[in-house]
Design a protein around this motif. Structure first.
Motif, PDB file in Angstrom:
ATOM      1  N   ALA A 155       8.136  -0.684  -0.721  1.00  0.00           N
ATOM      2  CA  ALA A 155       9.279  -1.569  -0.956  1.00  0.00           C
ATOM      3  C   ALA A 155       9.606  -1.667  -2.433  1.00  0.00           C
ATOM      4  O   ALA A 155       8.768  -1.461  -3.303  1.00  0.00           O
ATOM      5  CB  ALA A 155       8.981  -2.966  -0.391  1.00  0.00           C
ATOM      6  N   ASN A 156      10.872  -2.009  -2.703  1.00  0.00           N
ATOM      7  CA  ASN A 156      11.319  -2.376  -4.043  1.00  0.00           C
ATOM      8  C   ASN A 156      12.230  -3.582  -3.916  1.00  0.00           C
ATOM      9  O   ASN A 156      12.188  -4.290  -2.904  1.00  0.00           O
ATOM     10  CB  ASN A 156      12.004  -1.193  -4.740  1.00  0.00           C
ATOM     11  CG  ASN A 156      13.194  -0.652  -3.942  1.00  0.00           C
ATOM     12  OD1 ASN A 156      13.794  -1.366  -3.128  1.00  0.00           O
ATOM     13  ND2 ASN A 156      13.523   0.597  -4.159  1.00  0.00           N
ATOM     14  N   ASN A 157      13.064  -3.832  -4.928  1.00  0.00           N
ATOM     15  CA  ASN A 157      13.880  -5.045  -4.891  1.00  0.00           C
ATOM     16  C   ASN A 157      15.133  -4.915  -4.032  1.00  0.00           C
ATOM     17  O   ASN A 157      15.933  -5.843  -3.962  1.00  0.00           O
ATOM     18  CB  ASN A 157      14.265  -5.474  -6.311  1.00  0.00           C
ATOM     19  CG  ASN A 157      15.139  -4.444  -7.007  1.00  0.00           C
ATOM     20  OD1 ASN A 157      15.247  -3.297  -6.570  1.00  0.00           O
ATOM     21  ND2 ASN A 157      15.758  -4.836  -8.105  1.00  0.00           N
ATOM     22  N   ARG A 158      15.347  -3.769  -3.374  1.00  0.00           N
ATOM     23  CA  ARG A 158      16.523  -3.593  -2.534  1.00  0.00           C
ATOM     24  C   ARG A 158      16.192  -3.359  -1.051  1.00  0.00           C
ATOM     25  O   ARG A 158      16.970  -3.724  -0.185  1.00  0.00           O
ATOM     26  CB  ARG A 158      17.361  -2.402  -3.033  1.00  0.00           C
ATOM     27  CG  ARG A 158      17.917  -2.573  -4.420  1.00  0.00           C
ATOM     28  CD  ARG A 158      18.826  -3.778  -4.527  1.00  0.00           C
ATOM     29  NE  ARG A 158      19.972  -3.671  -3.632  1.00  0.00           N
ATOM     30  CZ  ARG A 158      20.723  -4.700  -3.261  1.00  0.00           C
ATOM     31  NH1 ARG A 158      20.419  -5.917  -3.660  1.00  0.00           N
ATOM     32  NH2 ARG A 158      21.745  -4.527  -2.471  1.00  0.00           N
ATOM     33  N   SER A 159      15.024  -2.738  -0.785  1.00  0.00           N
ATOM     34  CA  SER A 159      14.721  -2.418   0.601  1.00  0.00           C
ATOM     35  C   SER A 159      13.216  -2.281   0.814  1.00  0.00           C
ATOM     36  O   SER A 159      12.440  -2.164  -0.131  1.00  0.00           O
ATOM     37  CB  SER A 159      15.423  -1.116   1.021  1.00  0.00           C
ATOM     38  OG  SER A 159      14.926  -0.027   0.260  1.00  0.00           O
ATOM     39  N   MET A 160      12.841  -2.287   2.089  1.00  0.00           N
ATOM     40  CA  MET A 160      11.437  -2.207   2.478  1.00  0.00           C
ATOM     41  C   MET A 160      11.312  -1.346   3.728  1.00  0.00           C
ATOM     42  O   MET A 160      12.115  -1.463   4.657  1.00  0.00           O
ATOM     43  CB  MET A 160      10.902  -3.614   2.750  1.00  0.00           C
ATOM     44  CG  MET A 160       9.487  -3.657   3.321  1.00  0.00           C
ATOM     45  SD  MET A 160       8.999  -5.349   3.747  1.00  0.00           S
ATOM     46  CE  MET A 160       9.113  -6.137   2.152  1.00  0.00           C
ATOM     47  N   HIS A 161      10.302  -0.465   3.736  1.00  0.00           N
ATOM     48  CA  HIS A 161      10.044   0.376   4.896  1.00  0.00           C
ATOM     49  C   HIS A 161       8.620   0.085   5.373  1.00  0.00           C
ATOM     50  O   HIS A 161       7.667   0.222   4.611  1.00  0.00           O
ATOM     51  CB  HIS A 161      10.183   1.856   4.524  1.00  0.00           C
ATOM     52  CG  HIS A 161      10.269   2.758   5.712  1.00  0.00           C
ATOM     53  ND1 HIS A 161      10.709   4.052   5.651  1.00  0.00           N
ATOM     54  CD2 HIS A 161       9.979   2.543   7.027  1.00  0.00           C
ATOM     55  CE1 HIS A 161      10.673   4.601   6.852  1.00  0.00           C
ATOM     56  NE2 HIS A 161      10.237   3.704   7.704  1.00  0.00           N
ATOM     57  N   ILE A 162       8.499  -0.310   6.637  1.00  0.00           N
ATOM     58  CA  ILE A 162       7.205  -0.703   7.191  1.00  0.00           C
ATOM     59  C   ILE A 162       6.760   0.325   8.221  1.00  0.00           C
ATOM     60  O   ILE A 162       7.528   0.706   9.111  1.00  0.00           O
ATOM     61  CB  ILE A 162       7.293  -2.090   7.861  1.00  0.00           C
ATOM     62  CG1 ILE A 162       7.807  -3.126   6.853  1.00  0.00           C
ATOM     63  CG2 ILE A 162       5.941  -2.509   8.412  1.00  0.00           C
ATOM     64  CD1 ILE A 162       8.238  -4.411   7.495  1.00  0.00           C
ATOM     65  N   VAL A 163       5.523   0.791   8.098  1.00  0.00           N
ATOM     66  CA  VAL A 163       4.953   1.739   9.048  1.00  0.00           C
ATOM     67  C   VAL A 163       3.687   1.132   9.626  1.00  0.00           C
ATOM     68  O   VAL A 163       2.803   0.680   8.884  1.00  0.00           O
ATOM     69  CB  VAL A 163       4.625   3.085   8.368  1.00  0.00           C
ATOM     70  CG1 VAL A 163       3.961   4.029   9.370  1.00  0.00           C
ATOM     71  CG2 VAL A 163       5.885   3.709   7.793  1.00  0.00           C
TER      72      VAL A 163
END
Length: 381
Positions: A155-163
């Motif tokens: 993640a960063n300050n714009r989006s997050m990817h969860i696996v």
């Protein structure tokens, strides 16, 4: 059909400088120069910027909006304050089909009111509260990787990817989006959720036989198709059952929860009452009452482009967006002002005081700032 005079004004100026004009254009431009306050001074500054190369009318013949932003940026700079005052925007206010028209915010000879929001921006951040108790802020564009026994997060300050890395649902994680920001999260099943400002989303590290999340605020969902594992969104007032679909949920006002369906189908349950939605329809729940309406997708989803369109809406409802988008508290010094109705657009990317000047120009209200509090008063109070 209503026309935006300033946009037309810049379009005609572009055509005039590029020699792509006709006698009708010239006549219309002259008329606007005479009728629109300070138009001649704006045109003079526009020509000066073309001579300096700041604007190329040959490349942007029909880009009136772009030309407007260039001129406005120059006029807002300190060097130009005493020479030109402050150029603001044309807005549409009051009631459509009769009472409403274009309101031109004129030059002001007073100093520009400092935008308290611009000064306050910058330090708040999206935060993820993990099920193990850790709290992680995302303050910049650099990607942060988090690994737990049940999930991996990039993640960063714009989006997050969860696996998901396997294992049971050990606990719920909570994503908090503060005022002024919006955020996108990709859930373990591949579904994406776009969160508006001042919104909280709770979700597990891994989905089981059902996919369940909890929402408080506003979000747009694009659910990955998986009929064998139904997706459910719990809100403060109802429950939304979905399969593969796209929809928007607004729960900012817990007494008036709105679900707008773009694609697929959803079943919204409240007080054991089921409401089946089809694309293009929205359900508004107020207590035990539910109303079904058609909605316009550009308006309902405009928040994702930083716009909030309102039509014949009470000022109290309009200003409810200001704390979420600008992190500024709103106080009605005159409580009766909260019931005044307006039509227009609030732009998240523009200065708040420009919007307030637009409202003020209707002659129905006044305003002032104290620290980070916006006070709304009756005119002349």
């Amino acid at each position: 059909m209503l026309k935006n005079l300033w946009t037309r004004f810049y379009l005609l100026l572009n055509r005039r400088k590029s020699k792509k004009r006709c006698d009708k254009d010239t006549s219309e431009l002259c008329y606007l120069m005479d009728q629109v306050t300070n138009a001649r001074r704006v045109a003079k500054e526009y020509r000066r910027m073309i001579r300096k190369g700041a604007i190329n009318p040959y490349e942007n013949i029909d880009d009136a909006g772009g030309s407007w932003l260039e001129v406005e940026d120059r006029l807002m700079r300190r060097d130009y304050i005493h020479a030109f005052g402050f150029l603001t925007i044309m807005v549409t206010m009051a009631v459509m089909l009769g009472a409403f028209g274009y309101i031109s915010i004129q030059y002001s000879q007073e100093k520009l009111l400092l935008n308290k929001v611009a000064e306050a921006r910058s330090k708040s951040s999206v935060r993820l509260k993990l099920s193990d108790g850790r709290e992680v802020p995302f303050q910049n564009k650099d990607t942060i990787s988090i690994t737990m026994s049940t999930l991996k997060v990039a993640a960063n300050n714009r989006s997050m990817h969860i696996v998901s890395t396997g294992g049971g649902v050990a606990g719920m994680n909570e994503l908090q989006v503060p005022a002024r920001l919006d955020y996108t999260v990709i859930l373990p099943d591949g579904s994406s959720v776009r969160l508006n400002a001042s919104t909280t989303l709770r979700f597990p590290a891994a989905f089981g036989s059902t996919r369940t999340v909890y929402l408080d605020g506003e979000a747009y969902f694009k659910i990955a198709d998986d009929p064998q594992h139904p997706f459910t969104v719990y809100t403060p007032g109802n429950t939304i059952h979905v399969l593969g679909t796209e929809f928007n949920v607004n729960t900012y006002d817990h007494t008036r929860i709105k679900t707008s369906l773009v694609k697929g189908a959803v079943d919204v349950v409240q007080h054991n009452q089921h409401t089946l939605l089809r694309p293009g329809k929205e359900a508004v729940f107020s207590g035990r009452h539910v109303s079904m309406n058609s909605f316009e997708k550009p308006n309902a989803l405009s928040w994702m482009n930083g716009k909030f369109y309102f039509h014949d809406m009470q000022l109290s409802e309009v200003t409810a967006m200001i704390p979420r988008w600008f992190d500024v508290k709103v106080v009605f010094d005159d409580p009766m002002m909260a019931h005044e109705k307006y039509t227009g657009c609030l732009d998240k990317l523009r200065r708040l005081d420009s919007f307030m000047e637009a409202l003020k120009s209707t002659g129905t209200l006044d305003y002032y700032f104290t620290d980070d509090v916006l006070h709304i008063t009756s005119p002349g109070a």
